[in-house]
Design an enzyme around this catalytic site. Structure first.
Site, mmCIF file in Angstrom:
data_model
loop_
_atom_site.group_PDB
_atom_site.id
_atom_site.type_symbol
_atom_site.label_atom_id
_atom_site.label_comp_id
_atom_site.label_asym_id
_atom_site.label_seq_id
_atom_site.Cartn_x
_atom_site.Cartn_y
_atom_site.Cartn_z
ATOM 1 N N ARG A 213 0.932 -0.648 0.087
ATOM 2 C CA ARG A 213 -0.124 -0.059 0.257
ATOM 3 C C ARG A 213 0.827 0.694 0.128
ATOM 4 N NH1 ARG A 213 -3.555 3.063 4.729
ATOM 5 N NH2 ARG A 213 -3.794 4.047 3.588
ATOM 6 N N HIS B 265 -3.205 11.217 0.697
ATOM 7 C CA HIS B 265 -2.884 11.168 1.925
ATOM 8 C C HIS B 265 -2.351 12.647 2.784
ATOM 9 C CE1 HIS B 265 -0.988 7.712 4.890
ATOM 10 N NE2 HIS B 265 -1.217 8.573 5.944
ATOM 11 N N GLU C 44 -7.662 8.672 6.237
ATOM 12 C CA GLU C 44 -8.371 8.878 7.311
ATOM 13 C C GLU C 44 -8.431 10.267 7.379
ATOM 14 O OE1 GLU C 44 -4.944 6.521 10.101
ATOM 15 O OE2 GLU C 44 -4.445 8.109 9.369
ATOM 16 N N ASN D 269 -7.408 1.332 10.050
ATOM 17 C CA ASN D 269 -6.119 2.046 10.697
ATOM 18 C C ASN D 269 -6.630 1.128 11.741
ATOM 19 O OD1 ASN D 269 -5.707 1.915 7.535
ATOM 20 N ND2 ASN D 269 -5.005 4.540 8.238
ATOM 21 N N TYR E 58 -4.470 0.931 15.896
ATOM 22 C CA TYR E 58 -3.068 0.644 16.764
ATOM 23 C C TYR E 58 -3.811 0.566 17.565
ATOM 24 C CZ TYR E 58 -0.724 3.066 12.173
ATOM 25 O OH TYR E 58 -0.259 2.982 10.968
ATOM 26 N N GLU F 176 -3.269 -0.710 8.366
ATOM 27 C CA GLU F 176 -2.595 0.170 9.077
ATOM 28 C C GLU F 176 -2.630 -0.638 10.170
ATOM 29 O OE1 GLU F 176 -1.305 3.785 9.352
ATOM 30 O OE2 GLU F 176 -1.819 4.895 7.466
#
Length: 485
Positions: A112, A157, A203, A343, A345, A417
């Site tokens: 990506r 991005h 995002e 994404n 985390y 991500e």
């Protein structure tokens, strides 16, 4: 992932023994009892690596590229720690062939990356297409395909031509929608014959938060209590920015479906970032705060693209500043993604700010009247990392995938991500040994494997693993990868 966080995830996943500090004050740091194996995932599951243009390319004024907002922002003293910038970055502009070779050596089968808007259209619609930029990305795509690696291309991005900011305020203006449409059209025409996986924008919720609430990204807008910028309104501007980004996405998808998709055979989506949330206290008001936190982050972006309007959790507390979609806009926005790019985390606690006093802006609409924290009664929710409010909480991966799948009716999901940044205080020998990264991927991949089993058992009605991959649940560590045996 925030582009000004200095995060370099190792390109090799070493299967070594795992160590955990006995002095940790983290709650629920989940340690897997065995290594995660490739056999726990379906045969055609995609493992990839992920980067973004400003983080890795460098070559910031080479071969016709124009100035981006990040080029300008990082050259202003004091904006970035140690006054660092991305002029050279990882020098991917010159080393992309070597990088692709390393990726291939890992055994990954997806990559990506994002387009630098200022490299393709240096002045946006006020100038011409830059042939040097087209040539650069063509080389990347062709080289990936020669190596059997599937390109996942993100059109935007965070970085954009500075001229668009100077002329009309970029994403604060509806004019940006058509400028983005021009970029998307240029990409579809130039690369669409070989790119089968597109994401329009990365995002929007994080971009709005960092650029227009906290003021840490260009154009550095904010207002108290979130920051002290020279300009901005953190209660209003983020809503306008996300609205324009979503409409730009919708227009680009409409164009792709009408003019390109049937011939090129690709799919298109958008990437959203979302923490998972857990109630800070065992009370109903905090459980409702969890629902609002999820709706005011991922739902803020995804609900309009699936259902045609902002989440009911946002409309319930509607203020006049929250934009509305016209009937025409609703028509092309609803169902405007073929898949969800997720994404993820970390996980945080959520506390209600409607019936309880809160600090740090939790009592504002833009925060969903929710206070979020990584600490409860002096104990962290998970091991801390080198990124503020990012903790190692593997169970959150399973929970967020389950939440997104249920809220959006089994829509295909790509985990675009995930990754680990070591604490900034960690000593160099520990970084070289890097066992904490092994911990991280072991825990999160195990949680992802559990999420797959849950989907198979509860969402897909006992369908085969091949059907699951048709639903696109794949894994892209940020700037890194995993070689699973």
């Amino acid at each position: 992932m925030p582009v000004n966080d200095i995060i370099h995830v190792s390109l090799m996943f070493f299967v070594v023994y795992l160590l955990v500090s006995s002095t940790s004050n983290a709650e629920g740091f989940e340690i897997e009892s065995q290594d995660v194996r490739r056999s726990e995932f379906p045969d055609n599951f995609l493992f990839g690596t992920a980067v973004s243009s400003y983080q890795v390319e460098g070559g910031y004024l080479e071969d016709g590229k124009g100035l981006s907002n990040w080029d300008v922002f990082t050259h202003i003293p004091g904006n970035i720690k140690n006054n660092e910038n991305g002029d050279d970055a990882d020098d991917d502009y010159h080393l992309f062939l070597e990088d692709a070779e390393i990726a291939q050596s890992l055994g990954v089968n997806a990559y990506r990356f994002s387009i630098s808007w200022a490299r393709i259209l240096p002045r946006g619609s006020f100038g011409e297409v830059n042939p040097g930029g087209i040539k650069f990305y063509n080389k990347i795509i062709d080289n990936l395909l020669l190596r059997g690696i599937e390109p996942f291309l993100t059109i935007h991005h965070f970085d954009l031509p500075q001229e668009l900011e100077d002329r009309y305020g970029a994403w604060l203006s509806p004019l940006m929608q058509d400028d983005f449409l021009l970029l998307a059209k240029t990409c579809f025409k130039s690369f669409g014959g070989r790119v089968k996986y597109w994401t329009t924008i990365n995002e929007p919720n994080v971009f709005a938060e960092m650029s227009y609430v906290r003021g840490l990204y260009p154009p550095a807008h904010c207002s108290p209590p979130f920051g002290n910028c020279s300009v901005g309104n953190a209660d209003i501007e983020p809503l306008i920015v996300v609205h324009n980004m979503l409409l730009a996405h919708g227009k680009a998808v409409k164009l792709y479906r009408e003019r390109f998709q049937s011939k090129q055979g690709g799919s298109i989506g958008l990437v959203v970032q979302s923490h998972m949330y857990e109630p800070l206290r065992d009370v109903e008001s905090d459980r409702q705060a969890v629902n609002r936190a999820l709706a005011f982050t991922g739902g803020w972006v995804l609900d309009p693209l699936v259902f045609g309007d902002y989440p009911p959790e946002m409309r319930q507390y509607h203020r006049s500043e929250l934009p509305r979609f016209s009937s025409e806009e609703t028509e092309y926005m609803k169902g405007s993604i073929d898949f969800i790019g997720l994404n993820h985390y970390s996980t945080l606690y959520a506390k209600d700010c409607i019936h309880s006093p809160c600090v740090l802006g939790g009592d504002h609409f833009i925060r969903g009247f929710t206070f979020t924290t990584g600490e409860r009664d002096g104990t962290l929710i998970g091991e801390p990392t080198g990124v503020e409010r990012f903790y190692v909480v593997p169970r959150g991966m399973e929970k967020i995938v389950d939440h997104v799948s249920k809220r959006y009716n089994n829509m295909p999901i790509y985990v675009t991500e995930n990754g680990y940044c070591p604490p900034l205080t960690e000593a160099a020998p520990n970084l070289l040994h890097d066992v904490n990264r092994v911990h991280f991927y072991n825990g999160y991949l195990a949680a992802l494997a559990r999420a797959i089993r849950l989907l198979l058992n509860y969402h897909l009605g006992g369908h085969s693993p091949t059907d699951l991959i048709a639903n696109g649940l794949d894994f892209f560590p940020q700037q890194g990868g995993s070689l699973l045996k």
